[in-house]
Design a protein around this motif. Sequence first.
Motif, PDB file in Angstrom:
ATOM      1  N   LEU A  48       0.841  -1.186   0.000  1.00  0.00           N
ATOM      2  CA  LEU A  48       0.000   0.000   0.000  1.00  0.00           C
ATOM      3  C   LEU A  48       0.882   1.245   0.000  1.00  0.00           C
ATOM      4  O   LEU A  48       1.925   1.276   0.645  1.00  0.00           O
ATOM      5  CB  LEU A  48      -0.864  -0.017   1.256  1.00  0.00           C
ATOM      6  CG  LEU A  48      -1.648   1.236   1.580  1.00  0.00           C
ATOM      7  CD1 LEU A  48      -3.079   0.865   1.893  1.00  0.00           C
ATOM      8  CD2 LEU A  48      -1.034   1.975   2.747  1.00  0.00           C
ATOM      9  N   SER A  49       0.455   2.244  -0.729  1.00  0.00           N
ATOM     10  CA  SER A  49       1.081   3.560  -0.688  1.00  0.00           C
ATOM     11  C   SER A  49      -0.042   4.585  -0.669  1.00  0.00           C
ATOM     12  O   SER A  49      -0.899   4.580  -1.554  1.00  0.00           O
ATOM     13  CB  SER A  49       1.981   3.766  -1.919  1.00  0.00           C
ATOM     14  OG  SER A  49       2.605   5.021  -1.875  1.00  0.00           O
ATOM     15  N   SER A  50      -0.069   5.419   0.346  1.00  0.00           N
ATOM     16  CA  SER A  50      -1.146   6.402   0.449  1.00  0.00           C
ATOM     17  C   SER A  50      -0.581   7.785   0.729  1.00  0.00           C
ATOM     18  O   SER A  50       0.422   7.931   1.423  1.00  0.00           O
ATOM     19  CB  SER A  50      -2.139   6.011   1.546  1.00  0.00           C
ATOM     20  OG  SER A  50      -1.512   6.072   2.807  1.00  0.00           O
ATOM     21  N   THR A  51      -1.243   8.771   0.165  1.00  0.00           N
ATOM     22  CA  THR A  51      -0.863  10.163   0.369  1.00  0.00           C
ATOM     23  C   THR A  51      -2.126  10.959   0.690  1.00  0.00           C
ATOM     24  O   THR A  51      -3.141  10.812   0.011  1.00  0.00           O
ATOM     25  CB  THR A  51      -0.207  10.748  -0.899  1.00  0.00           C
ATOM     26  OG1 THR A  51       0.929   9.962  -1.238  1.00  0.00           O
ATOM     27  CG2 THR A  51       0.234  12.178  -0.668  1.00  0.00           C
ATOM     28  N   ALA A  52      -2.051  11.767   1.716  1.00  0.00           N
ATOM     29  CA  ALA A  52      -3.145  12.676   2.076  1.00  0.00           C
ATOM     30  C   ALA A  52      -2.568  14.089   2.124  1.00  0.00           C
ATOM     31  O   ALA A  52      -1.538  14.324   2.763  1.00  0.00           O
ATOM     32  CB  ALA A  52      -3.735  12.296   3.424  1.00  0.00           C
ATOM     33  N   VAL A  53      -3.210  15.015   1.424  1.00  0.00           N
ATOM     34  CA  VAL A  53      -2.739  16.400   1.354  1.00  0.00           C
ATOM     35  C   VAL A  53      -3.871  17.316   1.790  1.00  0.00           C
ATOM     36  O   VAL A  53      -5.002  17.179   1.331  1.00  0.00           O
ATOM     37  CB  VAL A  53      -2.290  16.768  -0.081  1.00  0.00           C
ATOM     38  CG1 VAL A  53      -1.829  18.216  -0.143  1.00  0.00           C
ATOM     39  CG2 VAL A  53      -1.203  15.831  -0.567  1.00  0.00           C
ATOM     40  N   ASP A  54      -3.546  18.251   2.684  1.00  0.00           N
ATOM     41  CA  ASP A  54      -4.521  19.240   3.153  1.00  0.00           C
ATOM     42  C   ASP A  54      -3.914  20.622   2.947  1.00  0.00           C
ATOM     43  O   ASP A  54      -2.854  20.935   3.480  1.00  0.00           O
ATOM     44  CB  ASP A  54      -4.843  19.010   4.626  1.00  0.00           C
ATOM     45  CG  ASP A  54      -5.981  19.886   5.112  1.00  0.00           C
ATOM     46  OD1 ASP A  54      -6.812  20.314   4.297  1.00  0.00           O
ATOM     47  OD2 ASP A  54      -6.039  20.133   6.341  1.00  0.00           O
ATOM     48  N   GLN A  55      -4.582  21.427   2.131  1.00  0.00           N
ATOM     49  CA  GLN A  55      -4.122  22.785   1.825  1.00  0.00           C
ATOM     50  C   GLN A  55      -5.037  23.763   2.542  1.00  0.00           C
ATOM     51  O   GLN A  55      -6.228  23.825   2.259  1.00  0.00           O
ATOM     52  CB  GLN A  55      -4.179  23.031   0.311  1.00  0.00           C
ATOM     53  CG  GLN A  55      -3.729  24.397  -0.117  1.00  0.00           C
ATOM     54  CD  GLN A  55      -2.220  24.551  -0.079  1.00  0.00           C
ATOM     55  OE1 GLN A  55      -1.501  23.639  -0.437  1.00  0.00           O
ATOM     56  NE2 GLN A  55      -1.755  25.698   0.358  1.00  0.00           N
ATOM     57  N   VAL A  56      -4.483  24.528   3.505  1.00  0.00           N
ATOM     58  CA  VAL A  56      -5.242  25.548   4.219  1.00  0.00           C
ATOM     59  C   VAL A  56      -4.506  26.868   4.046  1.00  0.00           C
ATOM     60  O   VAL A  56      -3.363  27.002   4.501  1.00  0.00           O
ATOM     61  CB  VAL A  56      -5.396  25.200   5.714  1.00  0.00           C
ATOM     62  CG1 VAL A  56      -6.143  26.305   6.441  1.00  0.00           C
ATOM     63  CG2 VAL A  56      -6.089  23.870   5.895  1.00  0.00           C
ATOM     64  N   ASP A  57      -5.163  27.799   3.383  1.00  0.00           N
ATOM     65  CA  ASP A  57      -4.558  29.093   3.067  1.00  0.00           C
ATOM     66  C   ASP A  57      -3.221  28.867   2.359  1.00  0.00           C
ATOM     67  O   ASP A  57      -3.182  28.231   1.334  1.00  0.00           O
ATOM     68  CB  ASP A  57      -4.420  29.943   4.334  1.00  0.00           C
ATOM     69  CG  ASP A  57      -5.782  30.217   4.984  1.00  0.00           C
ATOM     70  OD1 ASP A  57      -6.769  30.398   4.236  1.00  0.00           O
ATOM     71  OD2 ASP A  57      -5.854  30.225   6.225  1.00  0.00           O
TER      72      ASP A  57
END
Length: 196
Positions: A48-57
């Motif tokens: 498994l390879s997972s990426t989570a990205v959260d862009q705030v301002d």
Amino acid sequence: MDLQISVFLLFILFTAGHSLRCYECISLTGSCAGQKVKTCPGRFSRCLSSTAVDQVDDSSTTIIIKGCAPVCQSASMSIGSSKATISCCDTNECNAQDPPDPTPNRKKCYSCDRQSCTNTLSCSGTEDRCIKATGAYGGQSVVIKGCASKSICDSASLFGVESISCCEGNLCNGAQSVSQSFLFLCCSLLSYFLLH
């Protein structure tokens, strides 16, 4: 007798030599530099390879998780400025790379920001459904809207999620005003794929 022992030893060597090997990494900095290879336990048949990205301002947070999984389905979900992608494979060390950024498709869904859920989001890759998920986070009711792959929609048992509804038409997930939490989404999504 010697033949039976030889066959038994050959069987042990053969099965031990064919255990799946996957890269392993948990990174809160967006980099898996120095990732190590791990031999997976017998019941783990996928990498498994997972990426989570959260862009705030102007700030962006990237979480990468790689490892062995007993069951894994490739999936992707976008909820406005946040995106989670999981890719799965079944050959030795096949999860060396991070999941690729999917190319945009023609699907459009509503997503939420801090004020309302009237934003329009362009979906990408295998995100062929609009999603609306409700749950509880920090004692508050949370609603998330955006784009999702079919495999996300089929995962009705996500940890902490009270209900998931998916639809296939453009902008079919409504535009009512609600709040969202990327941490809620990320923890629920990753716990489902890592623990099931």
